[in-house]
Design a protein around this motif. Structure first.
Motif, PDB file in Angstrom:
ATOM      1  N   LEU A 113       0.832  -1.201   0.000  1.00  0.00           N
ATOM      2  CA  LEU A 113       0.000   0.000   0.000  1.00  0.00           C
ATOM      3  C   LEU A 113       0.870   1.255   0.000  1.00  0.00           C
ATOM      4  O   LEU A 113       0.614   2.202  -0.754  1.00  0.00           O
ATOM      5  CB  LEU A 113      -0.933   0.012   1.211  1.00  0.00           C
ATOM      6  N   ALA A 114       1.899   1.267   0.809  1.00  0.00           N
ATOM      7  CA  ALA A 114       2.770   2.444   0.898  1.00  0.00           C
ATOM      8  C   ALA A 114       3.433   2.735  -0.442  1.00  0.00           C
ATOM      9  O   ALA A 114       3.442   3.881  -0.906  1.00  0.00           O
ATOM     10  CB  ALA A 114       3.827   2.239   1.980  1.00  0.00           C
ATOM     11  N   TYR A 115       3.970   1.721  -1.083  1.00  0.00           N
ATOM     12  CA  TYR A 115       4.661   1.961  -2.348  1.00  0.00           C
ATOM     13  C   TYR A 115       3.692   2.153  -3.504  1.00  0.00           C
ATOM     14  O   TYR A 115       4.046   2.787  -4.507  1.00  0.00           O
ATOM     15  CB  TYR A 115       5.696   0.874  -2.597  1.00  0.00           C
ATOM     16  N   ALA A 116       2.476   1.665  -3.390  1.00  0.00           N
ATOM     17  CA  ALA A 116       1.450   1.998  -4.380  1.00  0.00           C
ATOM     18  C   ALA A 116       1.109   3.481  -4.268  1.00  0.00           C
ATOM     19  O   ALA A 116       0.942   4.172  -5.288  1.00  0.00           O
ATOM     20  CB  ALA A 116       0.211   1.135  -4.182  1.00  0.00           C
ATOM     21  N   LEU A 117       1.021   4.000  -3.054  1.00  0.00           N
ATOM     22  CA  LEU A 117       0.774   5.430  -2.863  1.00  0.00           C
ATOM     23  C   LEU A 117       1.932   6.269  -3.394  1.00  0.00           C
ATOM     24  O   LEU A 117       1.722   7.338  -3.984  1.00  0.00           O
ATOM     25  CB  LEU A 117       0.518   5.736  -1.388  1.00  0.00           C
ATOM     26  N   LEU A 159      -0.558  12.381  -1.376  1.00  0.00           N
ATOM     27  CA  LEU A 159      -0.301  10.939  -1.520  1.00  0.00           C
ATOM     28  C   LEU A 159       1.016  10.542  -0.845  1.00  0.00           C
ATOM     29  O   LEU A 159       1.098   9.479  -0.218  1.00  0.00           O
ATOM     30  CB  LEU A 159      -0.291  10.553  -2.998  1.00  0.00           C
ATOM     31  N   PHE A 160       2.044  11.374  -0.966  1.00  0.00           N
ATOM     32  CA  PHE A 160       3.299  11.108  -0.257  1.00  0.00           C
ATOM     33  C   PHE A 160       3.082  11.121   1.257  1.00  0.00           C
ATOM     34  O   PHE A 160       3.674  10.321   1.979  1.00  0.00           O
ATOM     35  CB  PHE A 160       4.373  12.132  -0.626  1.00  0.00           C
ATOM     36  N   GLY A 161       2.243  12.033   1.738  1.00  0.00           N
ATOM     37  CA  GLY A 161       1.946  12.087   3.170  1.00  0.00           C
ATOM     38  C   GLY A 161       1.246  10.832   3.649  1.00  0.00           C
ATOM     39  O   GLY A 161       1.569  10.298   4.713  1.00  0.00           O
ATOM     40  N   LEU A 162       0.277  10.343   2.872  1.00  0.00           N
ATOM     41  CA  LEU A 162      -0.398   9.088   3.231  1.00  0.00           C
ATOM     42  C   LEU A 162       0.566   7.911   3.205  1.00  0.00           C
ATOM     43  O   LEU A 162       0.510   7.024   4.056  1.00  0.00           O
ATOM     44  CB  LEU A 162      -1.577   8.841   2.285  1.00  0.00           C
ATOM     45  N   ALA A 163       1.448   7.897   2.222  1.00  0.00           N
ATOM     46  CA  ALA A 163       2.446   6.824   2.151  1.00  0.00           C
ATOM     47  C   ALA A 163       3.386   6.878   3.352  1.00  0.00           C
ATOM     48  O   ALA A 163       3.760   5.835   3.902  1.00  0.00           O
ATOM     49  CB  ALA A 163       3.244   6.930   0.853  1.00  0.00           C
ATOM     50  N   GLY A 164       3.746   8.082   3.776  1.00  0.00           N
ATOM     51  CA  GLY A 164       4.633   8.230   4.935  1.00  0.00           C
ATOM     52  C   GLY A 164       4.007   7.743   6.217  1.00  0.00           C
ATOM     53  O   GLY A 164       4.689   7.203   7.092  1.00  0.00           O
ATOM     54  N   VAL A 165       2.698   7.928   6.368  1.00  0.00           N
ATOM     55  CA  VAL A 165       2.008   7.414   7.556  1.00  0.00           C
ATOM     56  C   VAL A 165       1.938   5.888   7.495  1.00  0.00           C
ATOM     57  O   VAL A 165       2.027   5.217   8.514  1.00  0.00           O
ATOM     58  CB  VAL A 165       0.602   8.036   7.667  1.00  0.00           C
ATOM     59  N   ARG A 174       4.123   3.799   5.820  1.00  0.00           N
ATOM     60  CA  ARG A 174       5.468   3.245   5.999  1.00  0.00           C
ATOM     61  C   ARG A 174       6.455   4.402   5.933  1.00  0.00           C
ATOM     62  O   ARG A 174       6.593   5.050   4.904  1.00  0.00           O
ATOM     63  CB  ARG A 174       5.745   2.224   4.899  1.00  0.00           C
ATOM     64  N   GLU A 175       7.153   4.672   7.037  1.00  0.00           N
ATOM     65  CA  GLU A 175       7.972   5.878   7.117  1.00  0.00           C
ATOM     66  C   GLU A 175       9.170   5.887   6.174  1.00  0.00           C
ATOM     67  O   GLU A 175       9.714   6.946   5.879  1.00  0.00           O
ATOM     68  CB  GLU A 175       8.425   6.148   8.551  1.00  0.00           C
ATOM     69  N   THR A 176       9.584   4.741   5.665  1.00  0.00           N
ATOM     70  CA  THR A 176      10.713   4.736   4.727  1.00  0.00           C
ATOM     71  C   THR A 176      10.362   5.419   3.413  1.00  0.00           C
ATOM     72  O   THR A 176      11.260   5.831   2.683  1.00  0.00           O
ATOM     73  CB  THR A 176      11.186   3.299   4.443  1.00  0.00           C
ATOM     74  N   THR A 177       9.069   5.566   3.120  1.00  0.00           N
ATOM     75  CA  THR A 177       8.678   6.231   1.878  1.00  0.00           C
ATOM     76  C   THR A 177       8.850   7.738   1.948  1.00  0.00           C
ATOM     77  O   THR A 177       8.736   8.405   0.924  1.00  0.00           O
ATOM     78  CB  THR A 177       7.211   5.908   1.537  1.00  0.00           C
ATOM     79  N   LEU A 178       9.131   8.277   3.117  1.00  0.00           N
ATOM     80  CA  LEU A 178       9.316   9.727   3.246  1.00  0.00           C
ATOM     81  C   LEU A 178      10.589  10.211   2.546  1.00  0.00           C
ATOM     82  O   LEU A 178      10.757  11.416   2.369  1.00  0.00           O
ATOM     83  CB  LEU A 178       9.338  10.129   4.721  1.00  0.00           C
ATOM     84  N   VAL A 179      11.437   9.296   2.138  1.00  0.00           N
ATOM     85  CA  VAL A 179      12.631   9.677   1.387  1.00  0.00           C
ATOM     86  C   VAL A 179      12.223  10.359   0.073  1.00  0.00           C
ATOM     87  O   VAL A 179      12.840  11.338  -0.344  1.00  0.00           O
ATOM     88  CB  VAL A 179      13.510   8.433   1.110  1.00  0.00           C
ATOM     89  N   PHE A 180      11.175   9.856  -0.571  1.00  0.00           N
ATOM     90  CA  PHE A 180      10.750  10.387  -1.867  1.00  0.00           C
ATOM     91  C   PHE A 180      10.342  11.848  -1.793  1.00  0.00           C
ATOM     92  O   PHE A 180      10.868  12.668  -2.561  1.00  0.00           O
ATOM     93  CB  PHE A 180       9.623   9.528  -2.454  1.00  0.00           C
TER      94      PHE A 180
END
Length: 148
Positions: free
Chosen positions: A43-47, A65-71, A73-79
């Motif tokens: 879900l995180a990487y789909a977001l 969408l990046f904010g939802l992904a960060g919530v 899975r926090e590793t997606t906040l790199v993007f």
């Protein structure tokens, strides 16, 4: 699985690459395994993929969408951090970069602040400690016993 496959194929097509490469993600056994075990990573990487699809034409949607992904899975906040800093430093679009960073990071910061206020912890175990050198925690436990 479908969202990340579609979004990645569309991003690749927009970049001029064959969109069929997006199918590699959907056919990857690790994604199927993660979905079947109900893990948050797909879900995180789909977001993230959907945010990259919205980027750069719909900056606000991409940031949300990046904010939802960060919530998720926090590793997606790199993007969003990299894209926001790129906007500020390279493109000289300080307002857009600041907006990207603020909207993308705000849900994660709000979640951590809510956890701290509610539970008295940020969500990490109290005994967890980050080491400045990789694998230093393992080295400090030497010599290892059979239990470790």
């Amino acid at each position: 699985m479908g969202a990340v496959t579609f979004a990645l194929a569309a991003v690749l097509a927009r970049m001029g690459a064959p969109p069929w490469y997006g199918a590699i993600v959907g056919a990857y056994p690790g994604i199927f395994n993660a979905v079947s075990h109900d893990l948050a990573e797909p879900l995180a990487y789909a977001l993230v993929a959907l945010a990259l699809l919205a980027w750069p034409r719909r900056l606000l949607l991409a940031a949300v969408l990046f904010g939802l992904a960060g919530v998720t899975r926090e590793t997606t906040l790199v993007f969003p951090v990299v894209l926001g800093l790129w906007l500020v430093l390279k493109e000289r679009r300080r307002r857009d970069g600041g907006l990207m960073l603020a909207i993308s990071l705000l849900p994660y910061v709000a979640l951590k602040a809510g956890l701290a206020a509610w539970l008295g912890s940020l969500g990490a175990p109290a005994q967890a400690r980050l080491e400045p050198v990789p694998f230093l925690g393992l080295v400090r436990q030497w010599p290892w016993t059979d239990y470790e």
